[in-house]
Scaffold this active site. Structure first.
Site, PDB file in Angstrom:
ATOM      1  N   ASP A 134      66.103  17.922  20.808  1.00  0.00           N
ATOM      2  CA  ASP A 134      65.872  17.155  19.594  1.00  0.00           C
ATOM      3  C   ASP A 134      66.880  16.007  19.608  1.00  0.00           C
ATOM      4  OD1 ASP A 134      65.015  16.538  16.894  1.00  0.00           O
ATOM      5  OD2 ASP A 134      66.869  17.489  16.208  1.00  0.00           O
ATOM      6  N   ASP A 178      68.081  13.669  16.393  1.00  0.00           N
ATOM      7  CA  ASP A 178      68.980  13.571  15.238  1.00  0.00           C
ATOM      8  C   ASP A 178      69.615  14.922  14.905  1.00  0.00           C
ATOM      9  OD1 ASP A 178      68.215  10.900  15.051  1.00  0.00           O
ATOM     10  OD2 ASP A 178      66.599  11.340  13.649  1.00  0.00           O
ATOM     11  N   ASN A 225      61.067  13.724  15.628  1.00  0.00           N
ATOM     12  CA  ASN A 225      60.274  13.254  14.495  1.00  0.00           C
ATOM     13  C   ASN A 225      60.958  12.012  13.944  1.00  0.00           C
ATOM     14  OD1 ASN A 225      58.485  15.410  14.663  1.00  0.00           O
ATOM     15  ND2 ASN A 225      59.538  16.619  13.122  1.00  0.00           N
ATOM     16  N   LYS A 240      56.766  17.698  15.087  1.00  0.00           N
ATOM     17  CA  LYS A 240      57.283  19.067  15.125  1.00  0.00           C
ATOM     18  C   LYS A 240      57.195  19.646  13.707  1.00  0.00           C
ATOM     19  CE  LYS A 240      61.125  17.558  16.870  1.00  0.00           C
ATOM     20  NZ  LYS A 240      62.536  17.491  17.177  1.00  0.00           N
TER      21      LYS A 240
END
Length: 171
Positions: free
Chosen positions: A4, A6, A49, A99
């Site tokens: 991922d 962030d 995302n 996601k």
């Protein structure tokens, strides 16, 4: 390996978004961790995302510029990112690309047919990251300094480390 962005690679802006490179701050140890992963994993893929695009706060090209700079910065320190996929969709759209939907994993496998999700790790800092990993059949690693979430969701979270470098040191 899937990562991922962030909260794992860069500091999460609570209630906001990194809309340009100058706002993007790599977390401590990330450069070293990605350099170690480069020697371990055949593919390193970032999945993120980015609904700030869907909200009109930034353009897809802004996100792509940030990702290009991120990849270059990690390469300067011996790391490698093979691909970055992102979903610009709003949560309310329920897109498979966002996601916990597995669309970005499927995009990655289309680009890299040799990927085997059962032999992949998904490292993320949220339950949606963990759901994404499990739905794709990956081993999940929660990156969070508070291990209580991992205790609360033992079927969803396989491992928990306080940061990416701690994970890299265990591999």
């Amino acid at each position: 390996m899937f990562l991922d962005r962030d909260g794992v690679i860069n500091r999460r802006i609570v209630g906001g978004y990194a809309t340009r490179w100058e706002e993007f701050e790599l977390l401590p140890g990330v450069r070293e961790a990605v350099a170690r992963f480069t020697g371990i994993f055949s593919r390193i893929i970032v999945v993120s995302n980015q609904q700030g695009v869907g909200k009109g706060l930034m353009k897809a090209s802004d996100v792509e510029t940030i990702h290009r700079e991120m990849v270059l910065e990690l390469e300067k320190h011996g790391g490698r990112i093979d691909a970055v996929f992102f979903s610009p969709h709003l949560a309310s759209e329920h897109s498979i690309l966002r996601k916990p939907g597995v669309g970005m994993a499927l995009q990655a496998r289309k680009r890299f047919p040799e990927l085997r999700f059962r032999r992949s790790l998904m490292a993320g800092d949220s339950l949606s990251d963990m759901m994404f990993g499990k739905r794709a059949g990956m081993t999940t690693v929660l990156i969070n300094p508070d291990p209580s979430l991992a205790r609360d969701y033992p079927r969803l979270i396989d491992y928990c480390y306080p940061d990416l470098l701690s994970l890299a040191n265990q591999l």
